[in-house]
Design a protein around this motif. Structure first.
Motif, PDB file in Angstrom:
ATOM      1  N   HIS A 130       0.839  -1.200   0.000  1.00 44.72           N
ATOM      2  CA  HIS A 130       0.000   0.000   0.000  1.00 44.72           C
ATOM      3  C   HIS A 130       0.873   1.248   0.000  1.00 44.72           C
ATOM      4  CE1 HIS A 130      -3.334  -2.552   2.123  1.00 44.72           C
ATOM      5  NE2 HIS A 130      -3.080  -2.935   0.889  1.00 44.72           N
ATOM      6  N   LEU A 131       1.936   1.184   0.787  1.00 48.03           N
ATOM      7  CA  LEU A 131       2.829   2.345   0.870  1.00 48.03           C
ATOM      8  C   LEU A 131       3.533   2.579  -0.470  1.00 48.03           C
ATOM      9  CD1 LEU A 131       3.755   4.483   2.834  1.00 48.03           C
ATOM     10  CD2 LEU A 131       5.482   2.905   3.707  1.00 48.03           C
ATOM     11  N   ALA A 132       3.990   1.500  -1.087  1.00 47.97           N
ATOM     12  CA  ALA A 132       4.647   1.612  -2.402  1.00 47.97           C
ATOM     13  C   ALA A 132       3.689   2.232  -3.420  1.00 47.97           C
ATOM     14  CB  ALA A 132       5.104   0.229  -2.874  1.00 47.97           C
ATOM     15  N   TYR A 133       2.453   1.774  -3.384  1.00 51.01           N
ATOM     16  CA  TYR A 133       1.423   2.293  -4.288  1.00 51.01           C
ATOM     17  C   TYR A 133       1.204   3.798  -4.082  1.00 51.01           C
ATOM     18  CZ  TYR A 133      -3.607   3.502  -4.591  1.00 51.01           C
ATOM     19  OH  TYR A 133      -4.808   4.141  -4.761  1.00 51.01           O
ATOM     20  N   CYS A 134       1.174   4.239  -2.817  1.00 51.72           N
ATOM     21  CA  CYS A 134       0.972   5.668  -2.536  1.00 51.72           C
ATOM     22  C   CYS A 134       2.108   6.504  -3.115  1.00 51.72           C
ATOM     23  CB  CYS A 134       0.886   5.917  -1.034  1.00 51.72           C
ATOM     24  SG  CYS A 134      -0.578   5.209  -0.280  1.00 51.72           S
ATOM     25  N   HIS A 135       3.349   6.050  -2.911  1.00 52.51           N
ATOM     26  CA  HIS A 135       4.504   6.773  -3.477  1.00 52.51           C
ATOM     27  C   HIS A 135       4.344   6.908  -4.988  1.00 52.51           C
ATOM     28  CE1 HIS A 135       7.522   7.269  -0.238  1.00 52.51           C
ATOM     29  NE2 HIS A 135       6.903   6.262   0.326  1.00 52.51           N
ATOM     30  N   GLU A 136       4.036   5.798  -5.619  1.00 47.31           N
ATOM     31  CA  GLU A 136       3.961   5.757  -7.078  1.00 47.31           C
ATOM     32  C   GLU A 136       2.857   6.680  -7.612  1.00 47.31           C
ATOM     33  OE1 GLU A 136       3.101   1.798  -8.643  1.00 47.31           O
ATOM     34  OE2 GLU A 136       5.079   1.820  -9.570  1.00 47.31           O
ATOM     35  N   GLU A 137       1.679   6.591  -7.028  1.00 46.90           N
ATOM     36  CA  GLU A 137       0.555   7.397  -7.528  1.00 46.90           C
ATOM     37  C   GLU A 137       0.767   8.880  -7.246  1.00 46.90           C
ATOM     38  OE1 GLU A 137      -1.607   6.233  -9.558  1.00 46.90           O
ATOM     39  OE2 GLU A 137      -0.904   4.179  -9.280  1.00 46.90           O
ATOM     40  N   LEU A 138       1.386   9.185  -6.095  1.00 44.47           N
ATOM     41  CA  LEU A 138       1.637  10.607  -5.799  1.00 44.47           C
ATOM     42  C   LEU A 138       2.695  11.164  -6.742  1.00 44.47           C
ATOM     43  CD1 LEU A 138       1.298  10.746  -1.923  1.00 44.47           C
ATOM     44  CD2 LEU A 138       0.059  12.166  -3.564  1.00 44.47           C
ATOM     45  N   LEU A 139       3.707  10.366  -7.062  1.00 52.16           N
ATOM     46  CA  LEU A 139       4.712  10.837  -8.028  1.00 52.16           C
ATOM     47  C   LEU A 139       4.058  11.104  -9.384  1.00 52.16           C
ATOM     48  CD1 LEU A 139       7.821   8.674  -7.080  1.00 52.16           C
ATOM     49  CD2 LEU A 139       7.608  11.167  -6.929  1.00 52.16           C
ATOM     50  N   ARG A 140       3.064  10.297  -9.722  1.00 54.30           N
ATOM     51  CA  ARG A 140       2.332  10.514 -10.963  1.00 54.30           C
ATOM     52  C   ARG A 140       1.587  11.859 -10.915  1.00 54.30           C
ATOM     53  NH1 ARG A 140       0.276   4.806 -12.033  1.00 54.30           N
ATOM     54  NH2 ARG A 140       2.415   4.400 -12.677  1.00 54.30           N
ATOM     55  N   MET A 141       1.011  12.162  -9.762  1.00 58.76           N
ATOM     56  CA  MET A 141       0.318  13.448  -9.604  1.00 58.76           C
ATOM     57  C   MET A 141       1.322  14.605  -9.706  1.00 58.76           C
ATOM     58  SD  MET A 141      -2.973  12.950  -9.155  1.00 58.76           S
ATOM     59  CE  MET A 141      -3.910  14.113  -8.191  1.00 58.76           C
ATOM     60  N   VAL A 142       2.515  14.404  -9.160  1.00 56.60           N
ATOM     61  CA  VAL A 142       3.551  15.441  -9.237  1.00 56.60           C
ATOM     62  C   VAL A 142       3.915  15.682 -10.699  1.00 56.60           C
ATOM     63  CG1 VAL A 142       5.976  15.967  -8.687  1.00 56.60           C
ATOM     64  CG2 VAL A 142       4.472  14.984  -6.930  1.00 56.60           C
ATOM     65  N   GLU A 143       4.065  14.591 -11.450  1.00 53.35           N
ATOM     66  CA  GLU A 143       4.371  14.707 -12.890  1.00 53.35           C
ATOM     67  C   GLU A 143       3.290  15.484 -13.637  1.00 53.35           C
ATOM     68  OE1 GLU A 143       4.925  10.888 -14.862  1.00 53.35           O
ATOM     69  OE2 GLU A 143       6.602  10.549 -13.471  1.00 53.35           O
ATOM     70  N   ARG A 144       2.070  15.321 -13.155  1.00 52.99           N
ATOM     71  CA  ARG A 144       0.953  16.016 -13.816  1.00 52.99           C
ATOM     72  C   ARG A 144       0.810  17.462 -13.357  1.00 52.99           C
ATOM     73  NH1 ARG A 144      -4.013  12.442 -12.592  1.00 52.99           N
ATOM     74  NH2 ARG A 144      -5.045  14.366 -13.224  1.00 52.99           N
ATOM     75  N   GLY A 145       1.801  17.948 -12.586  1.00 50.59           N
ATOM     76  CA  GLY A 145       1.820  19.373 -12.241  1.00 50.59           C
ATOM     77  C   GLY A 145       1.252  19.715 -10.873  1.00 50.59           C
ATOM     78  N   HIS A 146       1.018  18.683 -10.034  1.00 50.51           N
ATOM     79  CA  HIS A 146       0.458  18.959  -8.710  1.00 50.51           C
ATOM     80  C   HIS A 146       1.518  18.946  -7.611  1.00 50.51           C
ATOM     81  CE1 HIS A 146      -3.624  18.719 -10.245  1.00 50.51           C
ATOM     82  NE2 HIS A 146      -3.336  17.588 -10.841  1.00 50.51           N
ATOM     83  N   GLY A 147       2.784  19.133  -7.986  1.00 50.64           N
ATOM     84  CA  GLY A 147       3.885  18.992  -7.030  1.00 50.64           C
ATOM     85  C   GLY A 147       3.796  19.913  -5.828  1.00 50.64           C
ATOM     86  N   ALA A 148       3.595  21.191  -6.063  1.00 49.57           N
ATOM     87  CA  ALA A 148       3.594  22.161  -4.950  1.00 49.57           C
ATOM     88  C   ALA A 148       2.431  21.867  -4.000  1.00 49.57           C
ATOM     89  CB  ALA A 148       3.491  23.578  -5.495  1.00 49.57           C
TER      90      ALA A 148
END
Ligand SMILES: [Fe+2]
Ligand SMILES: [Fe+2]
Length: 258
Positions: free
Chosen positions: A159-177
């Motif tokens: 579950h933790l690995a999945y959270c990292h991965e999906e959040l990094l995807r959101m960061v790539e889509r411009g939601h980093g800040a």
């Protein structure tokens, strides 16, 4: 006075009343996670992500059933969780994640809400993974608990690995800040809620087991000390994002365990 984590867990486990409270709290938290994930999946437009959220919820439901079966094996029924020991409700009241009222609505989730779900999961799964990792070490050789705790520990790592991965995807889509700000805020809220729940659980256990004032005092001091360390230093472990070693941990190809 035995105060190690091992001694406390053993004490809780060897008394029917405290074991019942411990398993009831755990089962309620897991079932709550199961229900929330199932509902969030229904409100998620991205089919691939929705499938992973369903899988996440299925795992949490399974964990809930594991704790209930531990109770049943001892001929015990679950009891109502005291409000002050209810981690999920405390977090919701503090305004992080998606509220029950929101999940009752039928509107699809916005990106901001999806982010709130993922950040909430990132922070709470970190806690879950650490707690169950401690239990895994404590009960490694235990014939009754060893195997089920290893199963849960492996799931929480996924579950933790999945959270990292999906959040990094959101960061790539411009939601980093926004993601970073939310991670900081949610981590601060979580460590406070965790302290309060720990104090409440300790109070409840201490009453049942008739712990002395001195023992309660030392344990409460320990919980507050951990909070201070987290508040000043170690909270950052909850806010980092890195590419996980285990890729696509909740994806379609990942094997479903019984
Ligand atoms: Fe879980
Ligand atoms: Fe989990």
């Amino acid at each position: 006075m035995a105060l190690s984590a091992r001694a406390i867990y053993e004490e809780i486990r060897s008394n029917d009343e405290t074991f019942r409270l411990f398993c009831s709290i755990a089962a309620k938290g897991e079932a709550q996670g199961g229900w929330e994930n199932a509902r969030i999946a229904e409100l998620t437009g991205d089919r691939e992500l929705a499938a992973k959220i369903v899988r996440h919820g299925t795992d949490e439901d399974k964990h809930g059933r594991i704790f209930l079966s531990l109770l049943r094996k001892r001929g015990l029924e679950p009891i109502a969780v005291p409000a002050d020991a209810d981690y999920c409700i405390l977090l919701e009241r503090a305004g992080i994640g998606l509220s029950h009222a929101r999940l009752a609505e039928d509107r699809p989730l916005t990106d901001e809400e999806l982010l709130a779900y993922l950040v909430h999961s990132r922070v709470t799964e970190q806690r879950a993974a650490e707690e169950v990792e401690l239990q895994r070490k404590l009960f490694a050789d235990d014939p009754e608990l060893g195997k089920v705790i290893r199963t849960i520990a492996a799931d929480e790592e996924n579950h933790l690995a999945y959270c990292h991965e999906e959040l990094l995807r959101m960061v790539e889509r411009g939601h980093g800040a926004r993601a970073r700000a939310m991670l900081r805020h949610y981590a601060q809220v979580e460590i406070r809620a965790y302290r309060d729940v720990s104090l409440a659980v300790m109070r409840n256990m201490g009453e049942i087991l008739g712990w002395s004032r001195a023992k309660r005092g030392v344990l409460a001091f320990g919980i507050r000390a951990i909070y201070q360390i987290e508040r000043l230093f170690t909270w950052r472990r909850m806010t980092t994002l890195r590419e996980p070693a285990r890729k696509n941990a909740l994806g379609a190809h990942a094997p479903l365990r019984a």
